[in-house]
Design an enzyme around this catalytic site. Structure first.
Site, PDB file in Angstrom:
ATOM      1  N   SER A   1       0.831  -1.205   0.000  1.00  0.00           N
ATOM      2  CA  SER A   1       0.000   0.000   0.000  1.00  0.00           C
ATOM      3  C   SER A   1       0.861   1.250   0.000  1.00  0.00           C
ATOM      4  O   SER A   1       0.606   2.201  -0.753  1.00  0.00           O
ATOM      5  CB  SER A   1      -0.928   0.010   1.225  1.00  0.00           C
TER       6      SER A   1
ATOM      7  N   TYR B   1     -11.728   5.095   2.508  1.00  0.00           N
ATOM      8  CA  TYR B   1     -12.770   4.504   3.342  1.00  0.00           C
ATOM      9  C   TYR B   1     -13.903   5.471   3.673  1.00  0.00           C
ATOM     10  O   TYR B   1     -14.871   5.075   4.330  1.00  0.00           O
ATOM     11  CB  TYR B   1     -12.150   3.870   4.591  1.00  0.00           C
TER      12      TYR B   1
ATOM     13  N   SER C   1      -4.618  -0.614  -2.674  1.00  0.00           N
ATOM     14  CA  SER C   1      -4.019  -0.072  -1.463  1.00  0.00           C
ATOM     15  C   SER C   1      -5.106   0.153  -0.414  1.00  0.00           C
ATOM     16  O   SER C   1      -6.200   0.622  -0.739  1.00  0.00           O
ATOM     17  CB  SER C   1      -3.335   1.270  -1.770  1.00  0.00           C
ATOM     18  N   LYS C   2      -4.796  -0.192   0.830  1.00  0.00           N
ATOM     19  CA  LYS C   2      -5.718   0.150   1.931  1.00  0.00           C
ATOM     20  C   LYS C   2      -5.427   1.594   2.341  1.00  0.00           C
ATOM     21  O   LYS C   2      -4.749   1.852   3.332  1.00  0.00           O
ATOM     22  CB  LYS C   2      -5.540  -0.819   3.095  1.00  0.00           C
ATOM     23  N   THR C   3      -5.940   2.503   1.545  1.00  0.00           N
ATOM     24  CA  THR C   3      -5.694   3.930   1.726  1.00  0.00           C
ATOM     25  C   THR C   3      -6.702   4.532   2.686  1.00  0.00           C
ATOM     26  O   THR C   3      -7.913   4.310   2.541  1.00  0.00           O
ATOM     27  CB  THR C   3      -5.788   4.655   0.369  1.00  0.00           C
TER      28      THR C   3
END
Length: 304
Positions: free
Chosen positions: A63, A163, A157-159
Site C-alpha cells: 500500500s 474509506y 491499497s488500503k488507503t
C-alpha cells in the site's frame, strides 16, 4: 467504544494509550494519504498467535509503495513491533491496527518533506458484526454509493481516505435498518462490503468478484485456498445483485468480519434464511485454523 489497552507503539517507542496524539495539522488527517492494516491475534492452546502476519505486513508495504510513501522502518521491524505491542499489553486475543501516515509539516495537497509516521495499536475486539451475526447471519442492503473505480483511486491499497466511501455506505445501510452494505462497482457488478469481501454459493460453486474491482483480501485468499483443499469449486467472476438474491448461500470475509453469513439482502431471504452447508464448513475450518487446531495450516500462524 474501543476497549483501551495500555500502550501504543509510535515511531519506535511505546506511549501511554491516552498520550498517543498527533498535531491537528497532520497531513493524513486532512487529505487521507496514509495506509493501514487490520490484523487479528487469536488465543490458541499453544499461546497467542497472529493470523497471517507476514501477508498483512506485506500488504501494508505494498500500500505504501502504491501511494509512494516511504516507510522509515523495514518490514521485519514492523512485524517485531506488532508482536512487542501485543506482549506489552498482555493481551491473549486482540485486533491489531498498524497505520503509516504523513505527519505535520507542509500543508496543501503536496506533502513535500513531511515526516512519515507509524503507529501500532492493539485492543480486545470481538465479532465485528456481532456473535449472532456469526452464528445466524446478517441482513445487508445494496448501497446507493458506488465502489471507487480503478482509475479514481488505487484500489489495491488500503488507503485511509478511500474509506470515506465505506463509511457513507455503512451509515446509509444502518440508518435503513440493516447490518451492513453491499457496494456495486462502476459497471453495476457486485464489488464488496464496506470492509469485507463477498462470496456466494450457487449450485455448489463458490464465487467471488475478481480482483480488478476489489481489495486483495487476505481472509478472501485464505478462504479460496481452504475451499480448494476441501474440494469446493472456486470461481472468480463478475455477478449482479440479482444473482446474489437467488444465491443458495452468501457470506462476507475479512479480518474484522472473519466469516460472517448473510441471511438477507434487500429484504430477500437468502436460501433457507440460515447459514448454508458450504458457509458453515468454511467458517468452522477458519476458526479451527485461527485457534491452532488445524495442523495443515500452522504456517499461517505466528505465535507470540
Amino acid at each position: 467504544m474501543v476497549n483501551e489497552s495500555k500502550k501504543i507503539w509510535m515511531d519506535g517507542k511505546f506511549v501511554n494509550w491516552a498520550d498517543a496524539n498527533v498535531h491537528i495539522l497532520t497531513h493524513t488527517l486532512h487529505y487521507g494519504t496514509g495506509a493501514f492494516e487490520g490484523i487479528r491475534c487469536y488465543k490458541t492452546k499453544k499461546g497467542s498467535a497472529v493470523f497471517r502476519l507476514k501477508e498483512h505486513v506485506d500488504r501494508l508495504f505494498d500500500s505504501c509503495h502504491i501511494l509512494n510513501i516511504k516507510s522509515p522502518f523495514l518490514h521485519g521491524k514492523i512485524e517485531k513491533a506488532i508482536i512487542d505491542t501485543i506482549k506489552i499489553n498482555k493481551l491473549k486475543e486482540c485486533y491489531i491496527r498498524p497505520l503509516i501516515y504523513i505527519g505535520y509539516g507542509a500543508m496543501g495537497l503536496l506533502p513535500k518533506d513531511n515526516p512519515v509516521r507509524i503507529a501500532i495499536a492493539v485492543w480486545p475486539w470481538g465479532a465485528y458484526l456481532g456473535e449472532d451475526g456469526i452464528k445466524n447471519g446478517i441482513r445487508i442492503k445494496v448501497s446507493s454509493f458506488t465502489r471507487l473505480h480503478v482509475n479514481v483511486t488505487m484500489t489495491k491499497s488500503k488507503t485511509c481516505g478511500d474509506y470515506v466511501n465505506s463509511t457513507l455506505a455503512k451509515s446509509e445501510a444502518v440508518a435503513c435498518g440493516y447490518d451492513e452494505a453491499l457496494i456495486l462497482d462502476a459497471n453495476g457488478y457486485v464489488s464488496e462490503g464496506t470492509g469485507q469481501n463477498i462470496f456466494i454459493v450457487r449450485d455448489g460453486v463458490l464465487m467471488t468478484p475478481p480482483l480488478p474491482s476489489v481489495l486483495e483480501g487476505i481472509t478472501r485468499k485464505s478462504i479460496m485456498e481452504m475451499a480448494e483443499k476441501v474440494k469446493i469449486k472456486v470461481c472468480e467472476t463478475n455477478f449482479t445483485r440479482d444473482e446474489v438474491y437467488i444465491a443458495d448461500e452468501v457470506f462476507f470475509t475479512g479480518t474484522a468480519a472473519e466469516v460472517t453469513p448473510v441471511r438477507e439482502v434487500d429484504g430477500r431471504t437468502i436460501g433457507t434464511g440460515k447459514p448454508g452447508p458450504v458457509t458453515k464448513k468454511l467458517q468452522n475450518l477458519f476458526f479451527r485454523i485461527v485457534k491452532g487446531e488445524a495442523k495443515a495450516y500452522k504456517s499461517w500462524l505466528t505465535y507470540i
